[in-house]
Scaffold this motif. Structure first.
Motif, PDB file in Angstrom:
ATOM      1  N   VAL A 107       0.845  -1.199   0.000  1.00 54.42           N
ATOM      2  CA  VAL A 107       0.000   0.000   0.000  1.00 54.42           C
ATOM      3  C   VAL A 107       0.880   1.248   0.000  1.00 54.42           C
ATOM      4  N   ILE A 108       0.668   2.120  -0.970  1.00 56.03           N
ATOM      5  CA  ILE A 108       1.514   3.309  -1.102  1.00 56.03           C
ATOM      6  C   ILE A 108       0.674   4.587  -1.157  1.00 56.03           C
ATOM      7  N   LEU A 119      -0.825  -1.236  -4.409  1.00 56.00           N
ATOM      8  CA  LEU A 119      -2.027  -0.401  -4.346  1.00 56.00           C
ATOM      9  C   LEU A 119      -1.613   1.054  -4.158  1.00 56.00           C
ATOM     10  N   PHE A 120      -1.732   1.839  -5.210  1.00 53.23           N
ATOM     11  CA  PHE A 120      -1.419   3.256  -5.102  1.00 53.23           C
ATOM     12  C   PHE A 120      -2.668   4.004  -4.635  1.00 53.23           C
ATOM     13  N   VAL A 121      -2.529   4.761  -3.562  1.00 53.69           N
ATOM     14  CA  VAL A 121      -3.657   5.578  -3.119  1.00 53.69           C
ATOM     15  C   VAL A 121      -3.293   7.042  -3.328  1.00 53.69           C
ATOM     16  N   ASP A 122      -3.885   7.644  -4.340  1.00 51.98           N
ATOM     17  CA  ASP A 122      -3.604   9.037  -4.659  1.00 51.98           C
ATOM     18  C   ASP A 122      -4.451   9.915  -3.741  1.00 51.98           C
ATOM     19  N   ASP A 123      -3.763  10.573  -2.810  1.00 51.30           N
ATOM     20  CA  ASP A 123      -4.425  11.363  -1.777  1.00 51.30           C
ATOM     21  C   ASP A 123      -4.758  12.756  -2.315  1.00 51.30           C
ATOM     22  N   GLY A 124      -5.502  12.805  -3.429  1.00 49.46           N
ATOM     23  CA  GLY A 124      -5.915  14.094  -3.993  1.00 49.46           C
ATOM     24  C   GLY A 124      -4.774  14.917  -4.558  1.00 49.46           C
ATOM     25  N   SER A 125      -3.818  14.282  -5.222  1.00 52.58           N
ATOM     26  CA  SER A 125      -2.668  15.010  -5.794  1.00 52.58           C
ATOM     27  C   SER A 125      -3.136  16.080  -6.761  1.00 52.58           C
ATOM     28  N   ILE A 126      -2.390  17.190  -6.832  1.00 52.14           N
ATOM     29  CA  ILE A 126      -2.727  18.228  -7.798  1.00 52.14           C
ATOM     30  C   ILE A 126      -1.679  18.304  -8.906  1.00 52.14           C
ATOM     31  N   ASP A 127      -0.784  17.316  -8.968  1.00 53.84           N
ATOM     32  CA  ASP A 127       0.119  17.222 -10.120  1.00 53.84           C
ATOM     33  C   ASP A 127      -0.369  16.048 -10.996  1.00 53.84           C
ATOM     34  N   ILE A 177       0.500  -7.291   4.537  1.00 52.71           N
ATOM     35  CA  ILE A 177       0.323  -5.955   3.959  1.00 52.71           C
ATOM     36  C   ILE A 177       1.558  -5.134   4.273  1.00 52.71           C
ATOM     37  N   ILE A 178       2.142  -4.556   3.227  1.00 48.83           N
ATOM     38  CA  ILE A 178       3.315  -3.710   3.420  1.00 48.83           C
ATOM     39  C   ILE A 178       2.915  -2.286   3.093  1.00 48.83           C
ATOM     40  N   THR A 179       3.366  -1.328   3.900  1.00 47.25           N
ATOM     41  CA  THR A 179       3.121   0.068   3.549  1.00 47.25           C
ATOM     42  C   THR A 179       4.472   0.726   3.311  1.00 47.25           C
ATOM     43  N   MET A 180       4.540   1.590   2.329  1.00 46.13           N
ATOM     44  CA  MET A 180       5.773   2.365   2.146  1.00 46.13           C
ATOM     45  C   MET A 180       5.473   3.722   1.517  1.00 46.13           C
ATOM     46  N   ASP A 181       6.392   4.680   1.728  1.00 46.88           N
ATOM     47  CA  ASP A 181       6.209   6.009   1.167  1.00 46.88           C
ATOM     48  C   ASP A 181       6.482   5.964  -0.336  1.00 46.88           C
ATOM     49  N   ALA A 182       5.952   6.972  -1.027  1.00 45.45           N
ATOM     50  CA  ALA A 182       6.071   6.981  -2.481  1.00 45.45           C
ATOM     51  C   ALA A 182       7.304   7.732  -2.955  1.00 45.45           C
ATOM     52  N   ASP A 183       8.033   8.367  -2.023  1.00 46.52           N
ATOM     53  CA  ASP A 183       9.044   9.343  -2.448  1.00 46.52           C
ATOM     54  C   ASP A 183      10.441   8.759  -2.629  1.00 46.52           C
ATOM     55  N   LEU A 184      10.543   7.428  -2.689  1.00 46.74           N
ATOM     56  CA  LEU A 184      11.826   6.738  -2.898  1.00 46.74           C
ATOM     57  C   LEU A 184      12.748   6.829  -1.687  1.00 46.74           C
ATOM     58  N   GLY A 233      -2.049  -6.509 -14.148  1.00 45.18           N
ATOM     59  CA  GLY A 233      -2.400  -7.383 -13.029  1.00 45.18           C
ATOM     60  C   GLY A 233      -1.659  -7.098 -11.744  1.00 45.18           C
ATOM     61  N   LYS A 234      -0.709  -6.173 -11.768  1.00 42.94           N
ATOM     62  CA  LYS A 234       0.104  -5.948 -10.567  1.00 42.94           C
ATOM     63  C   LYS A 234      -0.292  -4.674  -9.830  1.00 42.94           C
ATOM     64  N   VAL A 235      -1.012  -3.790 -10.512  1.00 47.03           N
ATOM     65  CA  VAL A 235      -1.232  -2.456  -9.942  1.00 47.03           C
ATOM     66  C   VAL A 235      -2.716  -2.164  -9.757  1.00 47.03           C
ATOM     67  N   HIS A 236      -3.060  -1.615  -8.594  1.00 50.16           N
ATOM     68  CA  HIS A 236      -4.401  -1.062  -8.388  1.00 50.16           C
ATOM     69  C   HIS A 236      -4.228   0.416  -8.059  1.00 50.16           C
ATOM     70  N   VAL A 237      -5.180   1.225  -8.490  1.00 50.65           N
ATOM     71  CA  VAL A 237      -5.061   2.653  -8.210  1.00 50.65           C
ATOM     72  C   VAL A 237      -6.357   3.157  -7.589  1.00 50.65           C
ATOM     73  N   TYR A 238      -6.247   3.906  -6.510  1.00 50.57           N
ATOM     74  CA  TYR A 238      -7.414   4.520  -5.880  1.00 50.57           C
ATOM     75  C   TYR A 238      -7.126   6.003  -5.746  1.00 50.57           C
ATOM     76  N   ARG A 239      -8.159   6.801  -5.931  1.00 51.21           N
ATOM     77  CA  ARG A 239      -7.922   8.247  -5.904  1.00 51.21           C
ATOM     78  C   ARG A 239      -8.945   8.924  -5.006  1.00 51.21           C
ATOM     79  N   PHE A 240      -8.479   9.761  -4.090  1.00 48.82           N
ATOM     80  CA  PHE A 240      -9.379  10.579  -3.277  1.00 48.82           C
ATOM     81  C   PHE A 240      -9.794  11.805  -4.086  1.00 48.82           C
ATOM     82  N   SER A 241     -10.996  12.298  -3.797  1.00 51.64           N
ATOM     83  CA  SER A 241     -11.461  13.485  -4.520  1.00 51.64           C
ATOM     84  C   SER A 241     -10.713  14.727  -4.061  1.00 51.64           C
ATOM     85  N   ARG A 242     -10.144  14.665  -2.861  1.00 54.54           N
ATOM     86  CA  ARG A 242      -9.305  15.772  -2.395  1.00 54.54           C
ATOM     87  C   ARG A 242      -8.296  15.210  -1.406  1.00 54.54           C
TER      88      ARG A 242
END
Ligand code: UDP
Ligand code: MG
Length: 308
Positions: free
Chosen positions: A7-8, A38-46, A90-97, A61-70
């Motif tokens: 989860v990212i 699982l990428f969770v886009d927390d309302g990115s504006i880029d 379940i593993i969680t990690m930051d997206a920023d490398l 088959g490897k990627v799921h994407v979820y997006r918040f409205s804001r």
């Protein structure tokens, strides 16, 4: 085969995402396991969301994407991703490398050995001192107050047995205390040193207010943990202390009045009256708290094993 969900949570991380996905696939493709990111886009504006969509096509088959409205914050993003995840681990990690997927196999090994949660420890950090020093202080306090002896609570890089992380509710700023929350639920928590890198693209999403919000949340957490079900146990004690102190002092003046028939309104008299009134108020708050706790009493336990 073992299923792993990664989860990212991400907020404006367009440049980092392709590198991250490549690094994850590089580490996990050869392993004896099935994985999903699982990428969770927390309302990115880029362009993060479009980048995620591209990755979805590039890695079938490897990627799921979820997006918040804001933007809802990291905790909410983690919560959403964990809710969707169906892996055994379940593993969680930051997206920023800043977190390195190289560490994932070792984390999985520790889970196999019987730990319910493996929390990353950024022993050697590549962040400015304005961040590392408050963080040391925060970790010290959290460790002392929670009873869990680990060094780094807030590292985004963690692995969990699915059940352990699904047993807790992540909101507000709670992502800072996940090891404590899981530990309080009775699960076995350990830590593992993980490599840490400098942020290459974009910038940190947390400013100075991280410090205060985090501290208030810790207080709330400690309070809720102990007294959520029985608010009167907390406010009742305060009520008794204040009422008793006021009554004893007023009683003394009362006896004096009976003996000498003289009474002066001294500051201490006013103070004790105030104290009694405050005591009664604490009682009332406790009772109101009990009423609220009773109307929204929800599940407060988790069943960790079932044999039926
Ligand atoms: N993040 C998020 N929502 C937010 C803020 C941050 O999903 O409102 C993500 C961010 O994109 C990154 C992770 O949480 O993947 C950690 O954030 P950041 O690197 O800014 O924190 P730091 O490493 O500076 O503590
Ligand atoms: Mg970071």
């Amino acid at each position: 085969m073992k299923k792993v969900s990664i989860v990212i949570p991400l907020y404006n991380e367009e440049e980092s995402l392709p590198h991250l996905m490549k690094a994850i696939a590089g580490v996990l493709d050869g392993q004896e396991l099935e994985y999903r990111v699982l990428f969770v886009d927390d309302g990115s504006i880029d362009n993060s969301f479009d980048v995620c969509k591209k990755l979805y096509e590039e890695y079938p088959g490897k990627v799921h994407v979820y997006r918040f409205s804001r933007n809802h914050g990291k905790s909410a993003a983690l919560n959403a991703g964990i809710g969707k995840a169906d892996g055994d681990v379940i593993i969680t990690m930051d997206a920023d490398l800043q977190d390195d997927p190289q560490a994932i196999p070792d984390m999985l090994k520790l889970i196999d050995e019987g730990w319910d949660m493996v929390s990353g420890w950024k022993k050697k950090r590549y962040d400015p001192v304005t961040k590392t020093i408050p963080s040391k202080f925060f970790n010290f306090i959290t460790s002392a107050m929670s009873g869990l002896k680990i060094h780094d609570f807030n590292c985004g890089f963690k692995a969990y047995r699915a059940q352990a992380v699904k047993s807790i509710e992540i909101y507000g700023e709670r992502h800072r205390y996940l090891p404590a929350l899981v530990y309080w639920e009775g699960y076995k928590v350990t830590e593992m040193v993980v490599p840490h890198h400098k942020r290459k693209y974009g910038k940190t999403k947390f400013g100075m207010n991280r410090f205060f919000n985090g501290f208030f949340d810790l207080l709330t957490l400690l309070f809720l943990r102990k007294y959520l079900a029985n608010p009167l146990h907390f406010f009742g004690i305060l009520g008794i202390i204040f009422c008793l102190a006021g009554t004893v002092v007023l009683g003394y003046f009362g006896v004096q009045w009976i003996i000498t028939r003289q009474m002066r309104i001294r500051p201490l008299v006013l103070l004790s009256l105030g104290s009694i009134i405050m005591g009664i108020q604490f009682f009332s708050i406790g009772l109101v708290g009990e009423m609220i706790a009773n109307t929204r009493r929800k599940k407060t336990f988790t069943i960790s094993e079932e044999i039926e």
